[in-house]
Design an enzyme around this catalytic site. Structure first.
Site, short mmCIF file in Angstrom:
data_model
loop_
_atom_site.label_atom_id
_atom_site.label_comp_id
_atom_site.label_asym_id
_atom_site.label_seq_id
_atom_site.Cartn_x
_atom_site.Cartn_y
_atom_site.Cartn_z
N CYS A 15 0.67 -1.07 0.00
CA CYS A 15 -0.08 -0.02 -0.04
C CYS A 15 0.76 1.12 -0.02
CB CYS A 15 -0.85 0.16 1.24
SG CYS A 15 -1.82 -1.48 1.64
N GLY A 45 -0.54 0.65 -5.17
CA GLY A 45 -2.12 0.00 -4.89
C GLY A 45 -3.14 0.78 -5.80
N ASN A 119 0.61 1.00 5.96
CA ASN A 119 1.33 0.10 5.07
C ASN A 119 2.31 -0.79 5.57
OD1 ASN A 119 4.23 0.48 2.53
ND2 ASN A 119 2.72 -1.09 2.71
N GLY A 120 1.82 -2.22 5.35
CA GLY A 120 2.68 -3.21 6.06
C GLY A 120 1.81 -4.36 6.45
N CYS A 255 12.62 -3.80 2.93
CA CYS A 255 12.44 -4.63 2.07
C CYS A 255 13.35 -4.35 0.57
CB CYS A 255 10.96 -4.67 1.51
SG CYS A 255 10.38 -5.61 0.28
N TYR A 261 11.58 -3.70 -7.45
CA TYR A 261 10.17 -3.73 -8.23
C TYR A 261 9.14 -2.81 -7.47
CZ TYR A 261 5.80 -4.96 -10.05
OH TYR A 261 4.55 -4.93 -10.56
N SER A 302 10.38 -1.95 -14.71
CA SER A 302 11.36 -1.81 -13.75
C SER A 302 12.48 -2.64 -14.52
CB SER A 302 11.06 -2.57 -12.38
OG SER A 302 10.13 -3.37 -12.62
N ASP A 364 14.51 -8.48 -17.01
CA ASP A 364 13.22 -8.50 -16.17
C ASP A 364 13.62 -8.45 -14.88
OD1 ASP A 364 10.62 -8.13 -15.73
OD2 ASP A 364 9.94 -10.07 -16.48
N ASP A 365 12.75 -7.99 -13.81
CA ASP A 365 12.93 -7.89 -12.34
C ASP A 365 12.88 -9.29 -11.59
OD1 ASP A 365 10.30 -7.60 -11.61
OD2 ASP A 365 10.34 -6.02 -12.80
N CYS A 401 6.46 -14.24 2.12
CA CYS A 401 6.73 -13.01 2.71
C CYS A 401 5.71 -12.89 3.77
CB CYS A 401 6.60 -11.90 1.79
SG CYS A 401 6.92 -10.32 2.76
N CYS A 452 16.04 -6.78 4.17
CA CYS A 452 15.15 -8.00 4.39
C CYS A 452 15.44 -8.58 2.86
CB CYS A 452 13.96 -7.73 4.72
SG CYS A 452 13.07 -9.31 4.43
N CYS A 455 12.59 -13.45 1.24
CA CYS A 455 11.99 -14.37 0.26
C CYS A 455 12.97 -14.90 -0.87
CB CYS A 455 10.93 -13.38 -0.39
SG CYS A 455 11.48 -11.87 -0.91
S1 SF4 Z 1 10.38 -11.10 2.37
FE1 SF4 Z 1 11.05 -10.37 0.52
S2 SF4 Z 1 8.99 -9.05 -0.12
FE2 SF4 Z 1 8.85 -9.62 2.01
S3 SF4 Z 1 9.97 -7.67 3.10
FE3 SF4 Z 1 11.62 -9.34 2.92
S4 SF4 Z 1 12.30 -8.80 1.02
FE4 SF4 Z 1 10.55 -8.06 0.91
#
Ligand code: SF4
Length: 483
Positions: A15, A45, A119-120, A255, A261, A302, A364-365, A401, A452, A455
């Site tokens: 978001c 969003g 957002n989150g 993130c 992206y 992207s 591509d991303d 995620c 982070c 994923c």
């Molecule tokens: S798990 Fe992946 S998509 Fe989720 S916050 Fe971490 S880097 Fe971002």
């Protein structure tokens, strides 16, 4: 936000939030500032949006399903007069794509009225919601943002100020939250201790602006001041700005997919330009996975930045090889597979003159389920490309995620079940390479002090409650599927 429906987890969303604090609302009418800010954040969003304004302590709002330009007309904006405002754009899954889950949330409680935009994704929302329900709370929506609202209202009863109540509530919620809270007198911005989602502050004259991304500050003519720090609360009120910092240490965990992206190319997050990082990913891929080719092209939008970087590093000329129809939404944020597939067919077209008879490097991303990339490679080959070498500016998705991005369960992630060679074959590509995990720090050019990548790596920066893991069965996951 996290969605609740029945008692099960629903998929997560990305978001955007935007808010403005003004003493008199004269520099720019706050509702119009929000409108322009939300237009700049529309990529975060596209399902619903809303604006809440505060006119000398009286909060009114308008929100609905649809794009910002569809929901707000001049007559609606003119009715939203006031001095302070906050606003929201939302992406959700089909089941929760309903008006009552649109934000901002506006609630009345013992101390007056509150509006919040979030957002989150809270990782302990289930537990908190259950506890609140046991104590008699009745929820109007199926989103975890309402849990935050209740937590703030509950803390406010014993706190000397609204910012103290928000700060206390923040100690009890876990997961990712970039949050704006509007009280009758103040606008408060908070970022979770890990800083999973971006949030920045700007100013227009004496007015203070907060936004998910800096591109929204640019859109309203605000000067960028700084990012809201992870674990920081900033309150804008009649006596100026007040700052509070979370004392609990946490690893910075922005993130990394924001750079790859989510965020808009012209945004700057935590000191690093998104365009800069995407171009660097392309450069790194050119060094990591070189290939002999005649032309480099990028999948809009992207993939283009990474393609420019790949071209600069490799010396292979960059060309526009794919034309995008800009008048339809991002497929990624279409809630159903059918909607996504229809969008792909009308969204992109190959430029035959640039690819016929050529060996193409296609940037591509990401590849999630792997269905879309194959269609694009086929499209280029149908247009006469001799070879198509796919280069992906992120590592393969291997894990879900829990912080607000709608990534499918492991069994739906193509890279979990197949080797890189197999994925290349399934996508009709002559070769395929993903940016390696080891290259992520270089992609961030040492400017992002903590991020982070769970994923991709499976290393989650926070503990994930077993209940949350258990409540994420396949059927509740809308795929992350781009294009
Ligand atoms: S798990 Fe992946 S998509 Fe989720 S916050 Fe971490 S880097 Fe971002």
């Amino acid at each position: 936000m996290t969605n609740f429906e029945d008692t099960s987890w629903k998929p997560h969303e990305e978001c955007g939030v935007f808010g403005i604090y003004s003493k008199d609302g004269k520099e720019i009418p706050p509702a119009y500032a929000c409108y322009n800010g939300l237009l700049a954040l529309q990529h975060r969003g596209q399902e619903s949006c809303g604006i809440a304004v505060n006119d000398s302590g009286v909060i009114s709002y308008s929100k609905d399903m649809g794009l910002v330009s569809e929901v707000f007309s001049d007559s609606v904006l003119n009715r939203l007069g006031g001095q302070i405002a906050l606003s929201h754009v939302r992406y959700s899954t089909s089941g929760d794509s309903v008006r009552e889950n649109a934000q901002p949330l506006v609630m009345r409680y013992i101390k007056g009225t509150l509006a919040i935009a979030h957002n989150g994704n809270l990782t302990n929302a289930h537990e908190l919601r259950r506890e609140l329900e046991k104590n008699g709370c009745i929820f109007q929506t199926t989103i975890d943002s309402e849990v935050i609202a209740y937590m703030i209202a509950r803390e406010r009863v014993g706190a000397v100020s609204i910012e103290e109540a928000v700060f206390r509530a923040m100690q009890k919620v876990e997961g990712s939250f970039s949050l704006l809270v509007m009280s009758p007198q103040k606008l408060i911005a908070v970022r979770d201790p890990n800083g999973f989602r971006p949030l920045c502050m700007g100013k227009i004259g004496d007015d203070i602006v907060f936004a998910s991304e800096s591109c929204a500050l640019d859109a309203v003519g605000a000067e960028f001041v700084r990012d809201v720090e992870p674990g920081e609360l900033i309150a804008a009120g009649p006596s100026g700005l007040k700052y509070h910092y979370n004392k609990k240490p946490a690893n910075r965990s922005l993130c990394v997919f924001e750079y790859i992206y989510f965020a808009r190319t012209d945004s700057k997050i935590d000191g690093l330009g998104v365009y800069e990082s995407r171009k660097e990913a392309g450069r790194l891929l050119a060094r990591q996975s070189p290939v002999e080719a005649d032309v480099v092209i990028g999948v809009p939008e992207s993939g283009i930045d990474a393609a420019i970087g790949y071209s600069e590093e490799s010396g292979i000329p960059y060309q526009k090889g794919i034309v995008k129809n800009s008048y339809i939404g991002r497929t990624f944020i279409k809630p159903t597979q059918l909607e996504r597939e229809r969008s792909v067919r009308i969204k992109l077209n190959a430029l035959e003159s640039e690819v016929r008879g050529k060996r193409v490097v296609l940037l591509d991303d990401s590849i999630v389920r792997g269905t879309t990339s194959g269609r694009i490679v086929s499209m280029l080959k149908d247009a006469g490309a001799k070879e198509v070498h796919l280069r992906i500016s992120s590592p393969p998705f291997l894990w879900p995620c829990y912080y607000g991005t709608d990534i499918p369960t492991r069994e739906d992630l193509i890279a979990v079940k197949h080797t890189v060679e197999e994925i290349a074959q399934m996508n009709y590509a002559d070769s395929l390479a993903f940016l390696s995990l080891d290259n992520l720090p270089d992609m961030l050019k040492g400017k992002c002090s903590g991020y982070c990548d769970a994923c991709f790596s499976g290393k989650y920066p926070t503990e994930i409650p077993q209940e949350m893991i258990d409540h994420r069965p396949q059927s509740y996951c809308t795929p992350i599927q781009r294009l």
